[in-house]
Enzyme design. Sequence first.
Site, mmCIF file in Angstrom:
data_model
loop_
_atom_site.group_PDB
_atom_site.id
_atom_site.type_symbol
_atom_site.label_atom_id
_atom_site.label_comp_id
_atom_site.label_asym_id
_atom_site.label_seq_id
_atom_site.Cartn_x
_atom_site.Cartn_y
_atom_site.Cartn_z
ATOM 1 N N ARG A 262 22.297 -63.387 1.838
ATOM 2 C CA ARG A 262 23.268 -64.427 2.194
ATOM 3 C C ARG A 262 23.989 -64.125 3.504
ATOM 4 O O ARG A 262 24.311 -65.044 4.261
ATOM 5 C CB ARG A 262 24.233 -64.641 1.029
ATOM 6 C CG ARG A 262 23.489 -65.217 -0.176
ATOM 7 C CD ARG A 262 24.370 -65.670 -1.295
ATOM 8 N NE ARG A 262 23.567 -66.397 -2.283
ATOM 9 C CZ ARG A 262 24.051 -66.921 -3.401
ATOM 10 N NH1 ARG A 262 25.346 -66.797 -3.684
ATOM 11 N NH2 ARG A 262 23.261 -67.561 -4.237
ATOM 12 N N ARG B 141 7.529 -45.200 -6.942
ATOM 13 C CA ARG B 141 7.350 -44.016 -6.114
ATOM 14 C C ARG B 141 5.989 -44.117 -5.435
ATOM 15 O O ARG B 141 5.059 -44.692 -5.985
ATOM 16 C CB ARG B 141 7.416 -42.753 -6.967
ATOM 17 C CG ARG B 141 8.586 -42.792 -7.959
ATOM 18 C CD ARG B 141 9.548 -41.672 -7.752
ATOM 19 N NE ARG B 141 10.648 -41.741 -8.711
ATOM 20 C CZ ARG B 141 11.902 -41.524 -8.400
ATOM 21 N NH1 ARG B 141 12.245 -41.269 -7.149
ATOM 22 N NH2 ARG B 141 12.852 -41.567 -9.315
ATOM 23 N N THR C 66 14.691 -42.335 -0.476
ATOM 24 C CA THR C 66 14.533 -43.599 0.249
ATOM 25 C C THR C 66 14.878 -43.417 1.716
ATOM 26 O O THR C 66 14.167 -43.899 2.610
ATOM 27 C CB THR C 66 15.456 -44.670 -0.368
ATOM 28 O OG1 THR C 66 15.132 -44.830 -1.747
ATOM 29 C CG2 THR C 66 15.309 -46.003 0.348
ATOM 30 N N ILE D 55 22.902 -43.640 -8.803
ATOM 31 C CA ILE D 55 23.982 -43.313 -9.729
ATOM 32 C C ILE D 55 24.520 -41.908 -9.509
ATOM 33 O O ILE D 55 25.603 -41.577 -9.985
ATOM 34 C CB ILE D 55 23.545 -43.484 -11.201
ATOM 35 C CG1 ILE D 55 22.493 -42.444 -11.594
ATOM 36 C CG2 ILE D 55 23.053 -44.895 -11.469
ATOM 37 C CD1 ILE D 55 22.203 -42.404 -13.089
ATOM 38 N N ASP D 56 23.789 -41.074 -8.780
ATOM 39 C CA ASP D 56 24.189 -39.668 -8.622
ATOM 40 C C ASP D 56 25.409 -39.464 -7.727
ATOM 41 O O ASP D 56 26.048 -38.414 -7.782
ATOM 42 C CB ASP D 56 23.029 -38.849 -8.065
ATOM 43 C CG ASP D 56 21.885 -38.711 -9.053
ATOM 44 O OD1 ASP D 56 22.156 -38.736 -10.270
ATOM 45 O OD2 ASP D 56 20.725 -38.596 -8.615
ATOM 46 N N ARG E 103 20.638 -33.829 -11.548
ATOM 47 C CA ARG E 103 19.844 -32.609 -11.379
ATOM 48 C C ARG E 103 20.484 -31.654 -10.382
ATOM 49 O O ARG E 103 20.465 -30.448 -10.561
ATOM 50 C CB ARG E 103 18.422 -32.954 -10.916
ATOM 51 C CG ARG E 103 17.514 -33.453 -12.004
ATOM 52 C CD ARG E 103 16.057 -33.422 -11.577
ATOM 53 N NE ARG E 103 15.812 -34.198 -10.379
ATOM 54 C CZ ARG E 103 15.528 -35.487 -10.361
ATOM 55 N NH1 ARG E 103 15.481 -36.157 -11.509
ATOM 56 N NH2 ARG E 103 15.295 -36.133 -9.231
ATOM 57 N N GLY F 151 37.828 -36.428 -22.007
ATOM 58 C CA GLY F 151 38.549 -35.323 -22.629
ATOM 59 C C GLY F 151 37.665 -34.192 -23.104
ATOM 60 O O GLY F 151 37.967 -33.525 -24.103
ATOM 61 N N HIS G 1 18.196 -42.424 -19.634
ATOM 62 C CA HIS G 1 18.113 -43.577 -18.741
ATOM 63 C C HIS G 1 19.072 -44.709 -19.088
ATOM 64 O O HIS G 1 19.171 -45.677 -18.323
ATOM 65 C CB HIS G 1 16.677 -44.097 -18.707
ATOM 66 C CG HIS G 1 15.751 -43.187 -17.949
ATOM 67 N ND1 HIS G 1 15.238 -42.032 -18.502
ATOM 68 C CD2 HIS G 1 15.284 -43.247 -16.681
ATOM 69 C CE1 HIS G 1 14.481 -41.427 -17.609
ATOM 70 N NE2 HIS G 1 14.490 -42.131 -16.496
#
EC number: 2.7.1.11
Length: 322
Positions: free
Chosen positions: A25, A72, A105, A127-128, A172, A186, A252
């Site tokens: 967009r 991959r 990437t 997410i890492d 990892r 906690g 996952h």
Amino acid sequence: MKRIGVFTSGGDAPGMNAAIRAVVRQAHALGVEVIGIRRGYAGMIQGEMVPLGVRDVANIIQRGGTILLTARSQEFLTEEGRAKAYAKLQAAGIEGLVAIGGDGTFRGALCLVEEHGMPVVGVPGTIDNDLYGTDYTIGFDTAVNTALEAIDRIRDTAASHERVFFIEVMGRHAGFIALDVGLAGGAEVIAVPEEPVDPKAVAEVLEASQRRGKKSSIVVVAEGAYPGGAAGLLAAIREHLQVEARVTVLGHIQRGGSPTAKDRILASRLGAAAVEALVGGASGVMVGEVEGEVDLTPLKEAVERRKDINRALLRLSQVLAL
């Protein structure tokens, strides 16, 4: 620049679709066509490309995963494979790329820049949260909240059965998820790759908790913090525990699900900024958000410089785990 490509590569992250939407967009607003490249570098080599208009990205901002799919590619690791990919880009009339993903990437994107002169701007989607040059990566906040919800539920059953749970989260090489989830949940112990993990010390913390009257405990373990992850750590100290212990690997589930508001906003902002940077002549850089402002970092620096966890938060978690 009249036509650009956008693709997602590596592990999927919640918010990637919001970033794709923003790319399409924002490009439309600037009069630039967008070609979606399916299945990352593998699809680039095979020429899996589809035009993306503003309606093609409607109703995806709330969806997890990536509509462009991801894969991959061993072939892209070779010079011949990258040459094939570049030839397909040229044949499609693509003048620049927006690459959404993590360090793998961006390493691939750098090859296209250095070997073929293809302009590329990266958008941090992993997410890492381990990329230098941005306070947060797209998908991290959602992964943390997903893991936290699971840990809250596990704590209920841990308390009911008076057990210790060793909960493994993704990471990892980086402990960002483990640290945030552990502090927010906690946890009595947080094990991260950035700090050496001493099984004896972990056992002593849990034993001290028991002496203070705690009947159940949570140990959050980043998958790369100890050989064998949470199961390996428990095996190393099981004989020292006076209570039952269980292992749960969240796996996952942390990658899936509808992105949080924070991830949707971050993805929208960075996706649009990537297009503006690319059309403006930038290349070989990653767009990121640093202290609330959009910033550009060289891709090489983003993947090679180490981004450290907040060790003050780790110390705080130890103080609060009484």
